[in-house]
Design a protein around this motif. Structure first.
Motif, PDB file in Angstrom:
ATOM      1  N   TYR A 134      31.481  26.633   3.193  1.00 33.81           N
ATOM      2  CA  TYR A 134      31.786  25.185   3.494  1.00 33.81           C
ATOM      3  C   TYR A 134      32.277  24.469   2.120  1.00 33.81           C
ATOM      4  N   ALA A 135      32.466  24.785   1.177  1.00 34.92           N
ATOM      5  CA  ALA A 135      32.638  24.011  -0.364  1.00 34.92           C
ATOM      6  C   ALA A 135      34.056  23.964  -0.111  1.00 34.92           C
ATOM      7  N   GLY A 136      35.143  24.973   0.289  1.00 33.38           N
ATOM      8  CA  GLY A 136      36.528  24.896   0.300  1.00 33.38           C
ATOM      9  C   GLY A 136      36.977  23.454   0.526  1.00 33.38           C
ATOM     10  N   ALA A 139      36.167  20.992  -2.156  1.00 30.07           N
ATOM     11  CA  ALA A 139      36.575  21.128  -3.493  1.00 30.07           C
ATOM     12  C   ALA A 139      37.971  20.635  -3.571  1.00 30.07           C
ATOM     13  N   SER A 140      38.879  20.712  -2.626  1.00 29.16           N
ATOM     14  CA  SER A 140      40.153  20.192  -2.782  1.00 29.16           C
ATOM     15  C   SER A 140      40.050  18.475  -2.761  1.00 29.16           C
ATOM     16  N   PHE A 345      22.786  22.914  -0.305  1.00 32.46           N
ATOM     17  CA  PHE A 345      23.911  23.663  -0.765  1.00 32.46           C
ATOM     18  C   PHE A 345      23.404  24.380  -1.911  1.00 32.46           C
ATOM     19  N   GLY A 346      22.266  24.233  -2.603  1.00 33.85           N
ATOM     20  CA  GLY A 346      22.225  24.800  -3.922  1.00 33.85           C
ATOM     21  C   GLY A 346      22.850  24.371  -4.949  1.00 33.85           C
ATOM     22  N   LEU A 347      23.393  23.069  -5.118  1.00 32.03           N
ATOM     23  CA  LEU A 347      24.064  22.439  -6.104  1.00 32.03           C
ATOM     24  C   LEU A 347      23.026  21.573  -7.011  1.00 32.03           C
ATOM     25  N   HIS A 348      22.977  22.007  -7.995  1.00 32.20           N
ATOM     26  CA  HIS A 348      22.104  21.195  -9.248  1.00 32.20           C
ATOM     27  C   HIS A 348      22.589  19.901  -9.684  1.00 32.20           C
ATOM     28  N   GLY A 381      31.928   9.911   1.555  1.00 36.75           N
ATOM     29  CA  GLY A 381      32.983   9.796   0.593  1.00 36.75           C
ATOM     30  C   GLY A 381      31.971  10.202  -1.006  1.00 36.75           C
ATOM     31  N   VAL A 382      30.678   9.491  -0.970  1.00 33.56           N
ATOM     32  CA  VAL A 382      29.872   9.847  -2.180  1.00 33.56           C
ATOM     33  C   VAL A 382      29.882  11.251  -2.219  1.00 33.56           C
ATOM     34  N   LEU A 383      29.317  11.998  -1.200  1.00 36.78           N
ATOM     35  CA  LEU A 383      29.173  13.596  -0.945  1.00 36.78           C
ATOM     36  C   LEU A 383      30.285  14.374  -1.774  1.00 36.78           C
ATOM     37  N   VAL A 384      31.469  13.961  -1.310  1.00 38.55           N
ATOM     38  CA  VAL A 384      32.511  14.764  -1.933  1.00 38.55           C
ATOM     39  C   VAL A 384      32.923  14.371  -3.084  1.00 38.55           C
ATOM     40  N   MET A 385      32.508  13.339  -3.575  1.00 39.34           N
ATOM     41  CA  MET A 385      32.457  13.033  -4.998  1.00 39.34           C
ATOM     42  C   MET A 385      31.607  14.073  -6.059  1.00 39.34           C
ATOM     43  N   PHE A 386      30.693  14.602  -5.431  1.00 37.89           N
ATOM     44  CA  PHE A 386      29.827  15.555  -6.377  1.00 37.89           C
ATOM     45  C   PHE A 386      30.004  17.029  -5.803  1.00 37.89           C
ATOM     46  N   GLY A 387      30.964  17.299  -4.904  1.00 34.45           N
ATOM     47  CA  GLY A 387      31.292  18.633  -4.566  1.00 34.45           C
ATOM     48  C   GLY A 387      30.477  19.168  -3.470  1.00 34.45           C
ATOM     49  N   ILE A 388      29.639  18.176  -2.826  1.00 38.87           N
ATOM     50  CA  ILE A 388      28.731  18.692  -1.756  1.00 38.87           C
ATOM     51  C   ILE A 388      29.538  18.520  -0.341  1.00 38.87           C
ATOM     52  N   PRO A 389      29.672  19.739   0.300  1.00 38.62           N
ATOM     53  CA  PRO A 389      30.486  19.819   1.464  1.00 38.62           C
ATOM     54  C   PRO A 389      30.192  18.838   2.659  1.00 38.62           C
TER      55      PRO A 389
END
Length: 456
Positions: A134-136, A139-140, A345-348, A381-389
């Motif tokens: 789901y990160a693709g 990421a864009s 999602f395992g993002l630190h 919008g905040v999720l996407v800022m930090f690369g969270i799908p």
């Protein structure tokens, strides 16, 4: 006036439909995973041609309104203060109180989610596969380099060179700053020249809220599609952290009210917290049932003036401002959700990134529409800022109604505490002026004499 998002209709209430959508999508996904397997042709067909398209259309609707919602709400909020040079002491103290208590609330939530890590109880292999799946799309859209590290460059990047580019890149900090500048400028030009722009922004804000309503009507199907995608691929294990997430949010809201707000009421206002909460029970009940700060405003005004004895000119200034700016519960919810999904999602997130998260949830909470579901587009919008799908929002959206009711209640308690504190510090009200209403101060008393029965 349009019906609040998530309010009751002639049939099944919308929030019930969303919960049913979550359950149906999750059950079908788990059955597909356990009976057929995540890579089975039928499972993949349903995911590719039915579930994923429906879910993505729902997400795209929410993405579509993030930028206009932020710009319109922030600009109107600042312009609504009137001439910034004339707001004076009361306005400064009011805004300061809102921002400080909202930041304290967000901090409580971030600490709890870091300590208990509700989203961390997944196998490492599943996290890696989940992120890869789901990160693709995220990421864009994300602007990690510009916004997710805290330092001097972050402050520089807040001042956007090109607001149009910031809108395209979903750079919320840039759009927020631009909105602040537009709102401030509107207070500094003649009223007759500012009026057309304010009317345009108000219309834009109403249009965006209506689109939020439309999007949320599609939410049951979008949530079902999105959750089917993750459960058909990963099975039951992904849903296990959800209960811990709910408990962390509720615990954070209770801690903020029982400790932070109660201490303010006891020592800064000089009133018994039990007496205070007894006096505002009508506001609490209305907020919890409507999930709307805006819908609760008439009740708040009546309760503040007649149950607490706050002068009308203070209540009439602080409470309308609070219905859009005092978002203690919303900021806590957003902060917990961002960190919870980053753990799923395992993002630190580093300490610097967490500071940015706190700043962003405070600002976006202030910009959230005071209606049920109004914070969801900004949260994405905040999720996407930090690369969270953004697809991760489906995990929590099905249980959002009860959390929405709870966080709105905390928002309203923040409004009412601000009103008493401002009135006391202005020297126009003391606890001795609270009117005596028989039975109202008892913790189990009904608000029989509160003249707000028609509100709701």
């Amino acid at each position: 006036m349009s019906e609040p998002i998530g309010g009751k209709s002639k049939g099944i209430p919308l929030h019930t439909k969303i919960l049913l959508g979550l359950l149906v999508g999750a059950i079908l996904g788990i059955l597909a995973n356990t009976q057929l397997g995540g890579e089975h042709a039928v499972t993949l067909f349903v995911e590719k041609y039915i579930a994923n398209p429906v879910g993505q259309i729902f997400l795209n609707l929410l993405f579509m309104i993030v930028i206009p919602l932020v710009f319109a709400s922030i600009s109107l909020g600042v312009a609504g203060l009137g001439d910034l040079r004339k707001v004076g002491r009361v306005g400064s103290k009011t805004i300061g109180y809102f921002l400080v208590t909202t930041a304290l609330s967000a901090t409580v939530g971030l600490i709890l989610v870091r300590v208990f890590e509700p989203g961390a109880h997944l196998p490492e292999g599943m996290r890696a596969e989940l992120l890869a799946a789901y990160a693709g799309d995220a990421a864009s859209k994300m602007q990690v380099a510009a916004t997710s590290t805290f330092g001097i460059q972050t402050l520089i990047n807040v001042v956007t060179r090109n607001p149009v580019k910031s809108a395209v890149d979903l750079d919320l900090l840039g759009i927020i700053f631009f909105g602040l500048m537009v709102g401030a400028a509107l207070t500094m030009i003649p009223k007759e020249k500012a009026a057309p722009m304010i009317a345009w922004l108000d219309a834009l804000n109403e249009i965006v809220i209506k689109i939020v309503e439309i999007a949320m009507k599609l939410a049951p199907y979008g949530v079902a599609g999105l959750i089917f995608g993750v459960t058909s691929r990963f099975g039951y294990a992904l849903l296990k952290p959800l209960g811990s997430y709910i408990l962390v949010v509720i615990a954070g809201l209770l801690i903020h009210v029982v400790i932070t707000i109660s201490l303010i009421i006891r020592f800064a206002v000089g009133m018994s917290p039990l007496q205070f909460f007894g006096r505002i029970r009508a506001s609490i009940a209305t907020a919890f049932s409507t999930s709307s700060s805006s819908a609760t405003l008439p009740t708040n005004l009546a309760v503040a003036e007649q149950n607490l004895g706050v002068p009308p000119h203070i209540a009439g200034f602080v409470l309308p401002l609070g219905s859009t700016m005092c978002m203690n519960g919303t900021s806590l919810f957003e902060g917990v959700t961002v960190l919870f999904l980053s753990q799923v999602f395992g993002l630190h997130l580093s300490l610097g990134q967490m500071i940015v998260v706190m700043v962003m949830v405070v600002i976006t909470a202030v910009g959230a529409a005071g209606v049920p579901g109004g914070s969801i587009p900004l949260l994405i919008g905040v999720l996407v800022m930090f690369g969270i799908p953004a697809e991760g929002i489906a995990i929590i959206l099905g249980v959002d109604r009860i959390l929405d009711m709870s966080r709105t209640t905390v928002n309203i308690i923040g409004d009412m505490s601000a009103t008493t504190w401002i009135a006391k510090t202005e020297g126009v009200w003391t606890v001795a002026q609270v009117p005596e209403i028989e039975g109202l101060d008892a913790s189990t008393a009904a608000l029989d004499e509160t003249p707000v029965e028609s509100v709701g």
